[in-house]
Design a protein around this motif. Structure first.
Motif, PDB file in Angstrom:
ATOM      1  N   HIS A  56       0.609  -1.522   0.060  1.00 21.69           N
ATOM      2  CA  HIS A  56       0.450   0.115   0.434  1.00 21.69           C
ATOM      3  C   HIS A  56       0.878   1.211   0.110  1.00 21.69           C
ATOM      4  O   HIS A  56       0.493   1.877  -1.027  1.00 21.69           O
ATOM      5  CB  HIS A  56      -1.500  -0.085   1.355  1.00 21.69           C
ATOM      6  N   ILE A  75      -2.669  -1.723  -6.721  1.00 14.36           N
ATOM      7  CA  ILE A  75      -4.456  -1.295  -5.902  1.00 14.36           C
ATOM      8  C   ILE A  75      -4.672  -2.954  -6.776  1.00 14.36           C
ATOM      9  O   ILE A  75      -5.762  -3.357  -5.895  1.00 14.36           O
ATOM     10  CB  ILE A  75      -4.892  -0.048  -7.022  1.00 14.36           C
ATOM     11  N   LYS A  79      -6.893  -4.776  -3.367  1.00 15.47           N
ATOM     12  CA  LYS A  79      -8.554  -4.655  -2.858  1.00 15.47           C
ATOM     13  C   LYS A  79      -8.584  -5.749  -3.131  1.00 15.47           C
ATOM     14  O   LYS A  79      -8.121  -7.098  -2.959  1.00 15.47           O
ATOM     15  CB  LYS A  79      -8.927  -4.165  -4.405  1.00 15.47           C
ATOM     16  N   TYR A  90      -9.714   2.819  -2.539  1.00 13.93           N
ATOM     17  CA  TYR A  90      -8.976   2.273  -4.149  1.00 13.93           C
ATOM     18  C   TYR A  90      -9.841   2.399  -5.496  1.00 13.93           C
ATOM     19  O   TYR A  90      -9.094   2.589  -5.781  1.00 13.93           O
ATOM     20  CB  TYR A  90      -8.763   0.550  -3.706  1.00 13.93           C
TER      21      TYR A  90
END
Length: 112
Positions: A56, A75, A79, A90
């Motif tokens: 992240h 991402i 997710k 996101y």
């Protein structure tokens, strides 16, 4: 999702919880960060929680450095983690990336 706007509070909470920086914003001449606090990391995610936090953080760095493709790739791996608590962020970021790719920022782009 618990949102924190105070860096000191976020740092204090990070001793007990997973805290992720989401974005920066400015009010006048002051630039502050906004954080999300993940209170409960699902048991299956515990062994790789730090790896996800690092991913992240790298994704946020990619965004700030205009590395859109790398940001999107990270991402896609982020997710669904943390019980999907951060997924709405996101999605917003992916929408932002669409806009930035359609209308590239100039050299003086600031991510704040």
């Amino acid at each position: 999702m618990n949102i924190i706007f105070d860096e000191k509070v976020a740092k204090d909470l990070s001793e007990k919880y997973t805290v992720l920086e989401l974005d920066k914003f400015s009010v006048g001449d002051t630039v502050d960060s906004v954080y999300v606090v993940i209170e409960l990391v699902p048991f299956p995610d515990l062994p790789r929680n730090q790896e996800l936090v690092d991913l992240h953080d790298e994704m946020i760095g990619d965004y700030r450095n205009q590395r859109w493709a790398e940001c999107r790739e990270k991402i896609s791996h982020l997710k669904g983690n943390w019980s999907g608590e951060v997924d709405s962020f996101y999605e917003i970021l992916l929408d932002r990336l669409d806009d930035l790719e359609e209308n590239p920022p100039g050299e003086d782009w600031e991510y704040v």
